[in-house]
Design a protein around this motif. Structure first.
Motif, mmCIF file in Angstrom:
data_model
loop_
_atom_site.group_PDB
_atom_site.id
_atom_site.type_symbol
_atom_site.label_atom_id
_atom_site.label_comp_id
_atom_site.label_asym_id
_atom_site.label_seq_id
_atom_site.Cartn_x
_atom_site.Cartn_y
_atom_site.Cartn_z
ATOM 1 N N LYS A 4 0.845 -1.197 0.000
ATOM 2 C CA LYS A 4 0.000 0.000 0.000
ATOM 3 C C LYS A 4 0.884 1.252 0.000
ATOM 4 O O LYS A 4 1.807 1.358 0.792
ATOM 5 C CB LYS A 4 -0.921 0.012 1.223
ATOM 6 C CG LYS A 4 -1.908 -1.131 1.265
ATOM 7 C CD LYS A 4 -2.800 -1.046 2.491
ATOM 8 C CE LYS A 4 -3.819 -2.180 2.520
ATOM 9 N NZ LYS A 4 -3.177 -3.500 2.640
ATOM 10 N N LEU A 5 0.564 2.168 -0.914
ATOM 11 C CA LEU A 5 1.311 3.417 -1.026
ATOM 12 C C LEU A 5 0.389 4.593 -0.755
ATOM 13 O O LEU A 5 -0.706 4.666 -1.320
ATOM 14 C CB LEU A 5 1.916 3.585 -2.421
ATOM 15 C CG LEU A 5 3.049 2.667 -2.857
ATOM 16 C CD1 LEU A 5 2.529 1.274 -3.216
ATOM 17 C CD2 LEU A 5 3.777 3.270 -4.051
ATOM 18 N N ALA A 6 0.822 5.483 0.117
ATOM 19 C CA ALA A 6 0.103 6.736 0.336
ATOM 20 C C ALA A 6 0.812 7.812 -0.472
ATOM 21 O O ALA A 6 1.958 8.169 -0.180
ATOM 22 C CB ALA A 6 0.099 7.092 1.817
ATOM 23 N N VAL A 7 0.125 8.295 -1.523
ATOM 24 C CA VAL A 7 0.753 9.220 -2.461
ATOM 25 C C VAL A 7 0.005 10.549 -2.446
ATOM 26 O O VAL A 7 -1.194 10.599 -2.740
ATOM 27 C CB VAL A 7 0.764 8.646 -3.895
ATOM 28 C CG1 VAL A 7 1.543 9.572 -4.825
ATOM 29 C CG2 VAL A 7 1.349 7.247 -3.911
ATOM 30 N N GLU A 8 0.729 11.588 -2.101
ATOM 31 C CA GLU A 8 0.135 12.917 -2.066
ATOM 32 C C GLU A 8 -0.343 13.302 -3.461
ATOM 33 O O GLU A 8 0.405 13.261 -4.427
ATOM 34 C CB GLU A 8 1.178 13.925 -1.573
ATOM 35 C CG GLU A 8 0.616 15.277 -1.201
ATOM 36 C CD GLU A 8 1.648 16.153 -0.536
ATOM 37 O OE1 GLU A 8 1.743 17.336 -0.923
ATOM 38 O OE2 GLU A 8 2.375 15.652 0.340
ATOM 39 N N GLY A 9 -1.605 13.653 -3.549
ATOM 40 C CA GLY A 9 -2.176 14.025 -4.841
ATOM 41 C C GLY A 9 -2.844 12.877 -5.568
ATOM 42 O O GLY A 9 -3.638 13.096 -6.475
ATOM 43 N N LEU A 10 -2.515 11.635 -5.178
ATOM 44 C CA LEU A 10 -3.091 10.466 -5.853
ATOM 45 C C LEU A 10 -3.885 9.567 -4.903
ATOM 46 O O LEU A 10 -4.567 8.656 -5.356
ATOM 47 C CB LEU A 10 -1.982 9.640 -6.525
ATOM 48 C CG LEU A 10 -1.149 10.348 -7.592
ATOM 49 C CD1 LEU A 10 -0.077 9.404 -8.127
ATOM 50 C CD2 LEU A 10 -2.034 10.852 -8.732
ATOM 51 N N GLY A 11 -3.761 9.786 -3.612
ATOM 52 C CA GLY A 11 -4.473 8.954 -2.652
ATOM 53 C C GLY A 11 -3.720 7.669 -2.359
ATOM 54 O O GLY A 11 -2.496 7.613 -2.428
ATOM 55 N N GLU A 12 -4.468 6.609 -2.038
ATOM 56 C CA GLU A 12 -3.836 5.322 -1.707
ATOM 57 C C GLU A 12 -3.839 4.409 -2.927
ATOM 58 O O GLU A 12 -4.867 4.214 -3.579
ATOM 59 C CB GLU A 12 -4.562 4.639 -0.549
ATOM 60 C CG GLU A 12 -3.845 3.382 -0.065
ATOM 61 C CD GLU A 12 -4.406 2.840 1.242
ATOM 62 O OE1 GLU A 12 -5.121 1.811 1.193
ATOM 63 O OE2 GLU A 12 -4.155 3.445 2.296
ATOM 64 N N LEU A 13 -2.678 3.838 -3.223
ATOM 65 C CA LEU A 13 -2.525 2.912 -4.332
ATOM 66 C C LEU A 13 -2.038 1.578 -3.789
ATOM 67 O O LEU A 13 -1.405 1.510 -2.728
ATOM 68 C CB LEU A 13 -1.497 3.451 -5.350
ATOM 69 C CG LEU A 13 -1.662 4.881 -5.846
ATOM 70 C CD1 LEU A 13 -0.522 5.249 -6.782
ATOM 71 C CD2 LEU A 13 -3.003 5.073 -6.543
ATOM 72 N N THR A 14 -2.323 0.495 -4.524
ATOM 73 C CA THR A 14 -1.802 -0.814 -4.133
ATOM 74 C C THR A 14 -1.065 -1.429 -5.314
ATOM 75 O O THR A 14 -1.366 -1.136 -6.475
ATOM 76 C CB THR A 14 -2.922 -1.769 -3.684
ATOM 77 O OG1 THR A 14 -3.773 -2.065 -4.796
ATOM 78 C CG2 THR A 14 -3.735 -1.175 -2.549
ATOM 79 N N ALA A 15 -0.084 -2.269 -4.989
ATOM 80 C CA ALA A 15 0.710 -2.910 -6.040
ATOM 81 C C ALA A 15 1.166 -4.281 -5.572
ATOM 82 O O ALA A 15 1.513 -4.473 -4.405
ATOM 83 C CB ALA A 15 1.920 -2.050 -6.389
ATOM 84 N N GLU A 16 1.190 -5.220 -6.501
ATOM 85 C CA GLU A 16 1.686 -6.564 -6.198
ATOM 86 C C GLU A 16 3.216 -6.587 -6.142
ATOM 87 O O GLU A 16 3.803 -7.479 -5.541
ATOM 88 C CB GLU A 16 1.188 -7.553 -7.258
ATOM 89 C CG GLU A 16 -0.318 -7.773 -7.253
ATOM 90 C CD GLU A 16 -0.812 -8.386 -5.952
ATOM 91 O OE1 GLU A 16 -0.068 -9.189 -5.355
ATOM 92 O OE2 GLU A 16 -1.936 -8.042 -5.529
#
Length: 314
Positions: free
Chosen positions: A93-105
């Motif tokens: 899980k990534l918290a990215v300013e301007g993009l919100g929360e993203l997930t990646a395998e």
């Protein structure tokens, strides 16, 4: 929440090469650009040592071409600042300013290392106009000219010694009377007739004219007097800082903060997380070597995802 198979953090030569390879493998990677898209090469004027460009190419143009190549095969680019990454489980899980929360395998870390600067007036404005942090990148442009190298460690000695191949004279400036460099590196530098010394001098200001750098104003720490050392170029060799703070210590690093990868691979200590480029390379720090590790990271990542799918019976 947006989910991806692979997210690449960073857009220097390593990250962009990884994006090209993963996009060609139909993995549709998302590349997150930070505040300095293209990395350190965007502060370099002409690049003459990247294979395939016999006449040289401007650093920003090279990075733009690599980005377009990745986009051509389907890589997505988004601008944002990664505040934190949770690697405790997959998907990450990534918290990215301007993009919100993203997930990646899977993740590829290619955030590079930032050269340390002196932080004095006139320095940042002259980057690419006489101020450099990479002798092997820019030394050629100072053939027959006088150069100043600032620093007192092994890297400063190495840069000064290398620059004597091109310069008429190299002046080594250090704010202390003693050097931090190892004895063998000091002996090599002191034995070079083209290197002169200006120790116990604190850099105060980079002076420049219409054509670039003209001098470095320093203070004599013994007398307090100020003087200007004339020069055509200034190489700052006081180290680099790998851009890993946002990882929160979840990945193994060496004592200076560079990410550690398994020998012969780009694998970190967390399965599914790979590192490439200067963020894991404190030795070579070249565009071509960074691009090579970007290729390695993409291939390692592709194999990881294939094996993960097989394990799940997909």
């Amino acid at each position: 929440m947006s989910a991806y198979q692979t997210i690449i953090i960073g857009t220097g030569p390593a990250g962009l090469t990884a994006a090209i390879y993963l996009a060609r493998a139909n993995l549709n990677p998302l590349v997150i650009e930070g505040p300095e898209p293209g990395g350190q090469l965007t502060t370099t004027t002409e690049v003459e040592n990247f294979p395939g460009f016999p006449e040289g190419i401007m650093g920003p143009e090279l990075m733009d071409n690599m980005r377009k190549q990745a986009e051509r095969f389907g890589a997505q680019f988004r601008s944002g600042w990664v505040n934190s990454v949770d690697m405790s489980e997959r998907p990450f899980k990534l918290a990215v300013e301007g993009l919100g929360e993203l997930t990646a395998e899977s993740l590829i870390i290619s955030t590079g290392a930032s050269a340390k600067y002196l932080g004095i007036p006139g320095e940042k404005e002259s980057v690419g106009r006489g101020v450099s942090t990479c002798a092997t990148c820019d030394g050629f442009f100072f053939r027959g000219k006088k150069i100043i190298v600032v620093g007192g460690g092994d890297s400063a000695m190495e840069e000064a010694h290398f620059l004597t191949k091109f310069a008429s004279e190299v002046v080594l400036v250090h704010r202390r009377g003693e050097l931090r460099a190892s004895k063998i590196m000091q002996d090599r530098a002191r034995g070079n007739p083209k290197i002169s010394w200006s120790l116990n001098r604190t850099p105060l200001e980079v002076e420049s004219g219409p054509l670039g750098v003209t001098g470095l104003k320093v203070r004599n720490n013994e007398t307090g007097e100020e003087e200007t050392i004339a020069t055509d170029g200034l190489f700052v060799a006081i180290g680099h800082t790998p851009n890993t703070r946002f990882l929160g210590g979840q990945l193994e690093t060496d004592e200076t903060g560079y990410l550690i990868v398994k020998p012969g691979s780009t694998e970190t200590n967390v399965p599914g997380v790979f590192a490439c480029g200067d963020v894991q390379d404190n030795k070579y720090r070249q565009a071509i070597s960074a691009a090579g590790t970007g290729c390695m990271a993409a291939l390692d990542c592709e194999r990881f995802l294939e094996n993960a799918e097989e394990a799940l019976g997909v």
